[in-house]
Design a protein around this motif. Structure first.
Motif, PDB file in Angstrom:
ATOM      1  N   ARG A 128       0.342  -0.825  -0.228  1.00  0.00           N
ATOM      2  CA  ARG A 128       0.474   0.096  -0.101  1.00  0.00           C
ATOM      3  C   ARG A 128       0.844   1.579  -0.098  1.00  0.00           C
ATOM      4  NH1 ARG A 128      -4.847  -0.902   4.486  1.00  0.00           N
ATOM      5  NH2 ARG A 128      -5.960   0.183   2.695  1.00  0.00           N
ATOM      6  N   HIS A 129       0.388   1.950  -0.851  1.00  0.00           N
ATOM      7  CA  HIS A 129       1.009   3.716  -0.641  1.00  0.00           C
ATOM      8  C   HIS A 129       1.222   4.280   0.107  1.00  0.00           C
ATOM      9  CE1 HIS A 129       2.890   2.340  -5.179  1.00  0.00           C
ATOM     10  NE2 HIS A 129       1.820   1.823  -4.977  1.00  0.00           N
ATOM     11  N   THR A 130       1.844   4.900   0.947  1.00  0.00           N
ATOM     12  CA  THR A 130       2.270   5.373   2.010  1.00  0.00           C
ATOM     13  C   THR A 130       2.124   7.494   2.263  1.00  0.00           C
ATOM     14  OG1 THR A 130       3.945   5.110   3.048  1.00  0.00           O
ATOM     15  CG2 THR A 130       1.518   3.530   3.816  1.00  0.00           C
ATOM     16  N   LYS A 131       1.407   7.981   2.598  1.00  0.00           N
ATOM     17  CA  LYS A 131       2.165   9.033   2.939  1.00  0.00           C
ATOM     18  C   LYS A 131       2.684   9.212   4.095  1.00  0.00           C
ATOM     19  CE  LYS A 131       0.278  13.750   2.310  1.00  0.00           C
ATOM     20  NZ  LYS A 131      -0.449  14.943   2.688  1.00  0.00           N
ATOM     21  N   VAL A 132       4.089   9.909   2.970  1.00  0.00           N
ATOM     22  CA  VAL A 132       4.562  10.106   5.022  1.00  0.00           C
ATOM     23  C   VAL A 132       5.169  11.534   5.058  1.00  0.00           C
ATOM     24  CG1 VAL A 132       7.267   9.799   5.579  1.00  0.00           C
ATOM     25  CG2 VAL A 132       5.739   7.995   4.144  1.00  0.00           C
ATOM     26  N   THR A 133       5.045  11.992   6.094  1.00  0.00           N
ATOM     27  CA  THR A 133       5.237  13.085   6.604  1.00  0.00           C
ATOM     28  C   THR A 133       6.885  13.196   7.785  1.00  0.00           C
ATOM     29  OG1 THR A 133       3.114  13.658   6.367  1.00  0.00           O
ATOM     30  CG2 THR A 133       4.785  15.592   7.763  1.00  0.00           C
ATOM     31  N   GLN A 134       7.117  13.840   7.803  1.00  0.00           N
ATOM     32  CA  GLN A 134       8.380  13.948   8.672  1.00  0.00           C
ATOM     33  C   GLN A 134       7.979  15.056   9.819  1.00  0.00           C
ATOM     34  OE1 GLN A 134      12.126  12.802   6.947  1.00  0.00           O
ATOM     35  NE2 GLN A 134      11.609  10.606   6.805  1.00  0.00           N
ATOM     36  N   LEU A 135       8.413  15.200  10.948  1.00  0.00           N
ATOM     37  CA  LEU A 135       8.265  16.611  12.055  1.00  0.00           C
ATOM     38  C   LEU A 135       9.812  16.171  12.217  1.00  0.00           C
ATOM     39  CD1 LEU A 135       7.480  18.660  12.693  1.00  0.00           C
ATOM     40  CD2 LEU A 135       6.398  17.451  14.645  1.00  0.00           C
ATOM     41  N   HIS A 136      10.760  17.119  12.159  1.00  0.00           N
ATOM     42  CA  HIS A 136      12.337  17.526  12.648  1.00  0.00           C
ATOM     43  C   HIS A 136      11.883  18.911  13.527  1.00  0.00           C
ATOM     44  CE1 HIS A 136      13.626  14.136  10.658  1.00  0.00           C
ATOM     45  NE2 HIS A 136      12.954  14.770   9.303  1.00  0.00           N
ATOM     46  N   THR A 137      12.491  18.899  14.693  1.00  0.00           N
ATOM     47  CA  THR A 137      12.026  19.810  15.547  1.00  0.00           C
ATOM     48  C   THR A 137      13.911  19.768  16.346  1.00  0.00           C
ATOM     49  OG1 THR A 137      11.904  19.458  17.902  1.00  0.00           O
ATOM     50  CG2 THR A 137       9.770  20.531  16.278  1.00  0.00           C
ATOM     51  N   ARG A 138      14.221  20.531  17.265  1.00  0.00           N
ATOM     52  CA  ARG A 138      15.596  20.342  17.918  1.00  0.00           C
ATOM     53  C   ARG A 138      15.502  19.157  19.007  1.00  0.00           C
ATOM     54  NH1 ARG A 138      18.518  25.388  21.380  1.00  0.00           N
ATOM     55  NH2 ARG A 138      19.959  23.457  22.287  1.00  0.00           N
ATOM     56  N   TYR A 139      14.426  19.388  19.407  1.00  0.00           N
ATOM     57  CA  TYR A 139      14.199  17.474  20.584  1.00  0.00           C
ATOM     58  C   TYR A 139      13.689  16.567  20.325  1.00  0.00           C
ATOM     59  CZ  TYR A 139      15.779  22.062  22.922  1.00  0.00           C
ATOM     60  OH  TYR A 139      16.226  23.544  23.191  1.00  0.00           O
ATOM     61  N   LEU A 140      12.384  17.125  19.531  1.00  0.00           N
ATOM     62  CA  LEU A 140      11.569  15.782  19.283  1.00  0.00           C
ATOM     63  C   LEU A 140      11.857  15.379  17.296  1.00  0.00           C
ATOM     64  CD1 LEU A 140       9.126  14.582  20.283  1.00  0.00           C
ATOM     65  CD2 LEU A 140       7.587  15.997  18.456  1.00  0.00           C
ATOM     66  N   ARG A 141      11.887  13.947  16.777  1.00  0.00           N
ATOM     67  CA  ARG A 141      11.839  13.784  15.499  1.00  0.00           C
ATOM     68  C   ARG A 141      11.019  12.501  15.306  1.00  0.00           C
ATOM     69  NH1 ARG A 141      17.388  11.794  12.131  1.00  0.00           N
ATOM     70  NH2 ARG A 141      15.858  11.771  10.255  1.00  0.00           N
ATOM     71  N   VAL A 142       9.906  13.119  14.561  1.00  0.00           N
ATOM     72  CA  VAL A 142       8.484  12.127  13.901  1.00  0.00           C
ATOM     73  C   VAL A 142       8.470  11.646  13.290  1.00  0.00           C
ATOM     74  CG1 VAL A 142       5.588  12.583  14.584  1.00  0.00           C
ATOM     75  CG2 VAL A 142       7.338  13.392  16.833  1.00  0.00           C
ATOM     76  N   THR A 143       8.263  10.883  12.835  1.00  0.00           N
ATOM     77  CA  THR A 143       8.064  10.875  11.372  1.00  0.00           C
ATOM     78  C   THR A 143       6.442   9.725  11.190  1.00  0.00           C
ATOM     79  OG1 THR A 143       9.825   9.969  10.626  1.00  0.00           O
ATOM     80  CG2 THR A 143       8.469   9.120   9.748  1.00  0.00           C
TER      81      THR A 143
END
Length: 74
Positions: free
Chosen positions: A22-37
């Motif tokens: 399944r094709h997924t949409k990936v969004t990444q959030l990078h901050t100084r203290y947090l990294r979320v995918t």
């Protein structure tokens, strides 16, 4: 008990079943203290509509019945 062990071992030897990718949409959030995918499944809106749809329509029918003006029978 032995049959359960044999079934378990056979399942381990088969390996995982391969599902259609399944094709997924990936969004990444990078901050100084947090990294979320965050990966979103494109079928999510369809699944959400299927799960929530009957409940929302029942709620709308009930609210329409409550808000409908009562006819006076005089």
């Amino acid at each position: 008990m032995n049959q359960r062990k044999d079934t378990y071992r056979a399942a381990l030897q088969r390996g995982p079943e391969v599902a259609a990718p399944r094709h997924t949409k990936v969004t990444q959030l990078h901050t100084r203290y947090l990294r979320v995918t965050i990966e979103l499944d494109p079928a999510l809106p369809r699944d959400l509509t299927r799960w929530v749809g009957p409940h929302v329509s029942a709620l709308l029918r009930a609210s329409a019945a409550v808000l409908r003006p009562q006819r006076s029978t005089t």
